[in-house]
Design an enzyme around this catalytic site. Structure first.
Site, PDB file in Angstrom:
ATOM      1  N   ALA A 147     -13.189  -6.229  16.176  1.00  0.00           N
ATOM      2  CA  ALA A 147     -14.061  -7.323  16.568  1.00  0.00           C
ATOM      3  C   ALA A 147     -13.472  -7.975  17.822  1.00  0.00           C
ATOM      4  CB  ALA A 147     -14.224  -8.321  15.435  1.00  0.00           C
ATOM      5  N   HIS A 207     -18.905  -6.924   4.427  1.00  0.00           N
ATOM      6  CA  HIS A 207     -17.810  -7.371   5.281  1.00  0.00           C
ATOM      7  C   HIS A 207     -17.137  -8.579   4.627  1.00  0.00           C
ATOM      8  CE1 HIS A 207     -15.813  -9.235   8.743  1.00  0.00           C
ATOM      9  NE2 HIS A 207     -15.820  -8.024   9.257  1.00  0.00           N
ATOM     10  N   ASN A 242     -17.641  -4.963  16.064  1.00  0.00           N
ATOM     11  CA  ASN A 242     -18.412  -6.009  15.393  1.00  0.00           C
ATOM     12  C   ASN A 242     -18.448  -7.247  16.294  1.00  0.00           C
ATOM     13  OD1 ASN A 242     -19.463  -7.964  13.734  1.00  0.00           O
ATOM     14  ND2 ASN A 242     -17.924  -7.752  12.113  1.00  0.00           N
ATOM     15  N   GLU A 283      -9.990  -3.071   4.747  1.00  0.00           N
ATOM     16  CA  GLU A 283      -9.565  -4.211   5.572  1.00  0.00           C
ATOM     17  C   GLU A 283      -8.795  -5.191   4.711  1.00  0.00           C
ATOM     18  OE1 GLU A 283     -12.422  -5.167   9.046  1.00  0.00           O
ATOM     19  OE2 GLU A 283     -13.432  -5.777   7.218  1.00  0.00           O
TER      20      GLU A 283
END
Lengths: 214, 214, 214, 214
Positions: free
Chosen positions: A194, A85, A6, A133
């Site tokens: 990320a 997200h 990401n 997450e």
């Protein structure tokens, strides 16, 4: 193993990271994909790397201003999209609407979620995958597979109980090949990263480390 | 059968409707509950009717301004709370947070949802019940049990596949005893109403008609 | 000087603080008001203290679920309402809608804002007052009048340039009579507080300290 | 006169409309600009037409997923951005944040608003222009300059009272050169259109009609 990078809104050149990802993808059995900002989808897709949107709107063509259409992401070369997200939380009805939009456009989908209950809820909406997450681990550098392995196993069990066609990915804190292997051993078939790659001095080296044991 | 009357923000005196509901509740095997605005929870609860909140915030005590705490609803006498009503859609993570808040406060929970997929998603979060309300039928006077009976059966099947301890209620367009009986025959164990009772000339008569065949 | 105590969602008994505020209000030229949760408006108003809502919805009577009507707050005894608190930020169009709702219900209004530009914007919507609360100072115990006196003077100037009938209050970090006096000297005619009183061991003593120099 | 064509999420090829707009722009004293979806900014800008974003996020580079950065819009060739369109309403604090982001990136800004009070509020935040679009006229084909000329004059007066450097544009229902002339005569220096051009059989002809009397 599916590895999704990401790029968030980092200032880094998305094409350079995409090219590194395409190179490493060619060297490994893992699939490496890159999720840039909407404005960069086409340029990233042109590198040949598997390209994902960070979000698509729960609408189709029509009178919508400031939206990000799934159709448009697909035309730009995207193969899939993240949804919900932690930095772009959606209403339940809008996750459902965005999944429908993604399906119409032929995009694969990963819905992010905080915990096993939300993983099960997201799985019930029929995405290709869910990503667990825990918000307290995002950006910490401590992988969820190490800090809280139960949450990954519970997420895998929760998703399977609802729909065993839905894959479970592991987000938050992944940065090494060891983390990826641990995530796989806990039952997940993909990881979301990320900063570990997108802010690395050498993104290709960071990616090669990630796929060491895949 | 559980019959929940959502008083929304109608100008009608909530206590008068609550008293009518308490009277009819005493005459029937059905349970009749009333959901007033937050400011009216205590006055409605004092009538003895089962009292529900229309929404509670996904937070506990703390630095929150303009929130509606589950703890405070419970102290005011509420027995349960609606969540994610079509007029108050929530983020997936906030439905989860509000359910946790309701559980801490000892409130029962009904999560509203648009369609069978969202019913399954809501069921996965562990509420006491989910209510399926196709948005195109809300306020039409056409009951979902008649306009689209499959959606109720599909919702019941979808919730059971996820968690068979979760009841399925039927919203949108219910206004007669026949509608309630049809909802029950399709597998739902409760109904949600608003204007059919809350705007009726004679709420008690409207309620008696609803419970005719229960 | 107008002193508004925001009780937020603190667990403390709102009536006890309201009674302390009513007592101190009677001893001083300042006006002391208390803003409880919606469910507590009536109980707080019964103490005789000036009572404010923490938020009202941008709608009137109708099909709205989980809303907090201005009309209902007024009926419960509220004299005014906060809007757009940093913990309950609103869309521009909804601040306008909530101000219209408050005006219909006869409630006074204070719109919170981050900085002088937003103070001017809020003032243009015609509230009774705006409150400037730099987000970085909220909850710090450092008063804006001391940490950043320019922001208060700029806010007063910005509001006056738009509409000199709009008062400017000072929020964030106020906890002593000295802070209140400093706020007044910078041109504000009121202050917003929360924890300094609502979490004090002795709220009446904290309030008496606040009004020492008023 | 500034004429901004909002392409919304219409299925039409944005480049074809952009080319038509570039052609007509070269024939007239008016400035014609085109606002495509984010994914189309670069392709539209390459036609040479003045290109606007439909929205930018209130953030800069960093950990933001699914955002549309002002910096990225500028790099793609955008000269400006709409903000707070009726289909993308923003919180007051986020309009302020998006204006700051646009200014950092060198983008011009137009903030949309419902009515003269909101026009004044938007003007107080320091955009280059505000656009008044009464929501009841959007998409009706009835121009605000004809249905409610007072609202345009009041908006011009309201913006000037706050900051006379802020232009006022006229949205909602504009579709002919006559409408544009009427808007100009009421004091506005620009117009916003969408379907009148973007869904026209012949966009160039529609644009030429718009600039007849400019």
């Amino acid at each position: 193993m599916f590895i999704l990078i990401n790029l968030k809104a980092y200032p880094r050149d998305p094409v350079a990271i995409a090219e590194a990802a395409a190179d490493v993808d060619a060297e490994t059995d893992a699939t490496i994909a890159v999720a840039p900002q909407t404005a960069d989808l086409a340029a990233v897709a042109e590198t040949g790397v598997e390209t994902w949107a960070q979000h698509v709107s729960p609408v189709g063509h029509g009178s919508h201003t400031g939206s990000s259409l799934a159709e448009r992401a697909a035309e730009a070369g995207a193969a899939g999209t993240l949804l919900n997200h932690s930095e772009r939380r959606l209403k339940l009805a809008d996750i459902d609407g965005s999944l429908a939009a993604a399906e119409r456009a032929g995009l694969d989908t990963v819905v992010c979620a905080n915990n096993p209950d939300q993983v099960a809820a997201a799985a019930a909406l029929g995405p290709d995958a869910v990503a667990v997450e825990p918000p307290e681990l995002i950006g910490t550098g401590t992988p969820v597979s190490q800090a809280d392995p139960d949450v990954v196993e519970d997420a895998v069990a929760a998703a399977r109980a609802v729909d065993d066609a839905v894959d479970v990915y592991c987000g938050a804190g992944i940065s090494t090949g060891e983390d990826v292997a641990a995530a796989r051993d806990l039952g997940s078939t993909g990881v979301l990263l990320a900063s570990g790659v997108a802010k690395a001095d050498d993104p290709a080296a960071a990616l090669r480390d990630l796929v060491t044991d895949v």
